[in-house]
Design a protein around this motif. Structure first.
Motif, PDB file in Angstrom:
ATOM      1  N   ARG A   7       0.832  -1.214   0.000  1.00 13.70           N
ATOM      2  CA  ARG A   7       0.000   0.000   0.000  1.00 13.70           C
ATOM      3  C   ARG A   7       0.861   1.257   0.000  1.00 13.70           C
ATOM      4  O   ARG A   7       0.571   2.213  -0.696  1.00 13.70           O
ATOM      5  N   ALA A   8       1.900   1.240   0.811  1.00 18.42           N
ATOM      6  CA  ALA A   8       2.802   2.400   0.879  1.00 18.42           C
ATOM      7  C   ALA A   8       3.481   2.619  -0.462  1.00 18.42           C
ATOM      8  O   ALA A   8       3.585   3.753  -0.937  1.00 18.42           O
ATOM      9  N   GLU A   9       3.933   1.543  -1.101  1.00 23.49           N
ATOM     10  CA  GLU A   9       4.566   1.661  -2.414  1.00 23.49           C
ATOM     11  C   GLU A   9       3.568   2.179  -3.448  1.00 23.49           C
ATOM     12  O   GLU A   9       3.920   3.012  -4.281  1.00 23.49           O
ATOM     13  N   LEU A  10       2.334   1.696  -3.402  1.00 19.52           N
ATOM     14  CA  LEU A  10       1.301   2.158  -4.319  1.00 19.52           C
ATOM     15  C   LEU A  10       1.016   3.635  -4.096  1.00 19.52           C
ATOM     16  O   LEU A  10       0.909   4.411  -5.045  1.00 19.52           O
ATOM     17  N   HIS A  11       0.937   4.045  -2.830  1.00 16.72           N
ATOM     18  CA  HIS A  11       0.696   5.450  -2.492  1.00 16.72           C
ATOM     19  C   HIS A  11       1.805   6.327  -3.072  1.00 16.72           C
ATOM     20  O   HIS A  11       1.534   7.375  -3.664  1.00 16.72           O
ATOM     21  N   LEU A  12       3.058   5.913  -2.911  1.00 18.45           N
ATOM     22  CA  LEU A  12       4.173   6.704  -3.425  1.00 18.45           C
ATOM     23  C   LEU A  12       4.211   6.699  -4.950  1.00 18.45           C
ATOM     24  O   LEU A  12       4.538   7.715  -5.571  1.00 18.45           O
ATOM     25  N   HIS A  13       3.849   5.575  -5.552  1.00 27.09           N
ATOM     26  CA  HIS A  13       3.774   5.514  -7.013  1.00 27.09           C
ATOM     27  C   HIS A  13       2.723   6.502  -7.532  1.00 27.09           C
ATOM     28  O   HIS A  13       2.973   7.244  -8.487  1.00 27.09           O
ATOM     29  N   GLU A  14       1.574   6.525  -6.884  1.00 26.64           N
ATOM     30  CA  GLU A  14       0.515   7.461  -7.280  1.00 26.64           C
ATOM     31  C   GLU A  14       0.951   8.901  -7.052  1.00 26.64           C
ATOM     32  O   GLU A  14       0.671   9.781  -7.869  1.00 26.64           O
ATOM     33  N   ALA A  15       1.664   9.150  -5.957  1.00 27.91           N
ATOM     34  CA  ALA A  15       2.168  10.503  -5.681  1.00 27.91           C
ATOM     35  C   ALA A  15       3.141  10.930  -6.767  1.00 27.91           C
ATOM     36  O   ALA A  15       3.066  12.060  -7.267  1.00 27.91           O
ATOM     37  N   ARG A  16       4.028  10.026  -7.159  1.00 24.74           N
ATOM     38  CA  ARG A  16       4.969  10.351  -8.239  1.00 24.74           C
ATOM     39  C   ARG A  16       4.226  10.676  -9.535  1.00 24.74           C
ATOM     40  O   ARG A  16       4.600  11.608 -10.243  1.00 24.74           O
ATOM     41  N   GLN A  17       3.193   9.902  -9.837  1.00 26.29           N
ATOM     42  CA  GLN A  17       2.413  10.159 -11.049  1.00 26.29           C
ATOM     43  C   GLN A  17       1.741  11.527 -10.998  1.00 26.29           C
ATOM     44  O   GLN A  17       1.766  12.270 -11.984  1.00 26.29           O
ATOM     45  N   ALA A  64      11.968  15.151  -3.756  1.00 28.02           N
ATOM     46  CA  ALA A  64      13.040  14.927  -2.779  1.00 28.02           C
ATOM     47  C   ALA A  64      12.472  14.365  -1.474  1.00 28.02           C
ATOM     48  O   ALA A  64      13.080  13.484  -0.857  1.00 28.02           O
ATOM     49  N   ARG A  65      11.306  14.847  -1.067  1.00 28.01           N
ATOM     50  CA  ARG A  65      10.676  14.324   0.161  1.00 28.01           C
ATOM     51  C   ARG A  65      10.260  12.869  -0.022  1.00 28.01           C
ATOM     52  O   ARG A  65      10.336  12.078   0.931  1.00 28.01           O
ATOM     53  N   ILE A  66       9.839  12.506  -1.223  1.00 27.92           N
ATOM     54  CA  ILE A  66       9.532  11.093  -1.475  1.00 27.92           C
ATOM     55  C   ILE A  66      10.794  10.269  -1.266  1.00 27.92           C
ATOM     56  O   ILE A  66      10.773   9.231  -0.592  1.00 27.92           O
ATOM     57  N   GLU A  67      11.894  10.736  -1.830  1.00 27.72           N
ATOM     58  CA  GLU A  67      13.152   9.992  -1.739  1.00 27.72           C
ATOM     59  C   GLU A  67      13.665   9.890  -0.304  1.00 27.72           C
ATOM     60  O   GLU A  67      14.201   8.859   0.081  1.00 27.72           O
ATOM     61  N   ASP A  68      13.497  10.944   0.474  1.00 34.46           N
ATOM     62  CA  ASP A  68      14.027  10.884   1.847  1.00 34.46           C
ATOM     63  C   ASP A  68      13.013  10.365   2.868  1.00 34.46           C
ATOM     64  O   ASP A  68      13.297  10.314   4.056  1.00 34.46           O
ATOM     65  N   GLY A  69      11.819  10.005   2.393  1.00 31.52           N
ATOM     66  CA  GLY A  69      10.834   9.379   3.273  1.00 31.52           C
ATOM     67  C   GLY A  69       9.968  10.333   4.074  1.00 31.52           C
ATOM     68  O   GLY A  69       9.264   9.905   4.983  1.00 31.52           O
ATOM     69  N   THR A  70       9.997  11.619   3.743  1.00 32.57           N
ATOM     70  CA  THR A  70       9.207  12.579   4.500  1.00 32.57           C
ATOM     71  C   THR A  70       7.999  13.100   3.726  1.00 32.57           C
ATOM     72  O   THR A  70       7.285  13.979   4.228  1.00 32.57           O
ATOM     73  N   ARG A  93       3.415  21.170   1.215  1.00 32.36           N
ATOM     74  CA  ARG A  93       4.330  20.898   2.328  1.00 32.36           C
ATOM     75  C   ARG A  93       3.619  20.947   3.670  1.00 32.36           C
ATOM     76  O   ARG A  93       4.196  20.611   4.689  1.00 32.36           O
ATOM     77  N   HIS A  94       2.358  21.421   3.663  1.00 26.67           N
ATOM     78  CA  HIS A  94       1.653  21.665   4.922  1.00 26.67           C
ATOM     79  C   HIS A  94       0.227  21.122   4.888  1.00 26.67           C
ATOM     80  O   HIS A  94      -0.401  21.092   3.834  1.00 26.67           O
ATOM     81  N   CYS A  95      -0.267  20.778   6.052  1.00 27.43           N
ATOM     82  CA  CYS A  95      -1.685  20.479   6.207  1.00 27.43           C
ATOM     83  C   CYS A  95      -2.438  21.814   6.149  1.00 27.43           C
ATOM     84  O   CYS A  95      -1.831  22.881   6.215  1.00 27.43           O
ATOM     85  N   VAL A  96      -3.746  21.768   6.032  1.00 23.95           N
ATOM     86  CA  VAL A  96      -4.526  23.005   5.896  1.00 23.95           C
ATOM     87  C   VAL A  96      -4.362  23.920   7.117  1.00 23.95           C
ATOM     88  O   VAL A  96      -4.111  25.121   6.953  1.00 23.95           O
TER      89      VAL A  96
END
Length: 103
Positions: A7-17, A64-70, A93-96
């Motif tokens: 799920r985490a990998e899918l989430h990051l894949h979707e974020a990259r897209q 860069a945040r994806i790569e460093d895990g943040t 970079r921020h919540c609402v």
């Protein structure tokens, strides 16, 4: 591999897209602005180009945040940014609440 990792990998894949789509869109907009004829609205065009470049920088920072895990962690409060916000604005970079306090 556990279901959570998948799920985490899918989430990051979707974020990259989403980020790639945002980058492509902003680059096309910047190119279109560059092709706009010089006119009395040069100041407005300059401001639009500056805004596009700022967003492109924010997109690069999100990669860069994806790569460093943040990625997806609010820089203001360190809590997770809601998935709905990341879907709409994948380079945020921020919540609402923290964004509201920052302005």
């Amino acid at each position: 591999m556990s279901l959570d990792v998948t799920r985490a990998e899918l989430h990051l894949h979707e974020a990259r897209q989403r980020l790639e789509h945002a980058r492509t869109s902003r680059l096309a907009q910047l190119q279109a602005l560059g092709e706009t004829a010089q006119s009395a609205d040069d100041h407005l065009l300059s401001e639009q180009r500056t805004a596009m470049r700022r967003v492109l920088k924010e997109i690069d920072e999100a990669f860069a945040r994806i790569e460093d895990g943040t990625y997806g962690i609010c820089l203001g409060c360190a809590k997770p940014v809601p998935a709905e916000r990341l879907e709409i604005l994948p380079y945020t970079r921020h919540c609402v609440p923290c964004r509201r306090h920052a302005t």
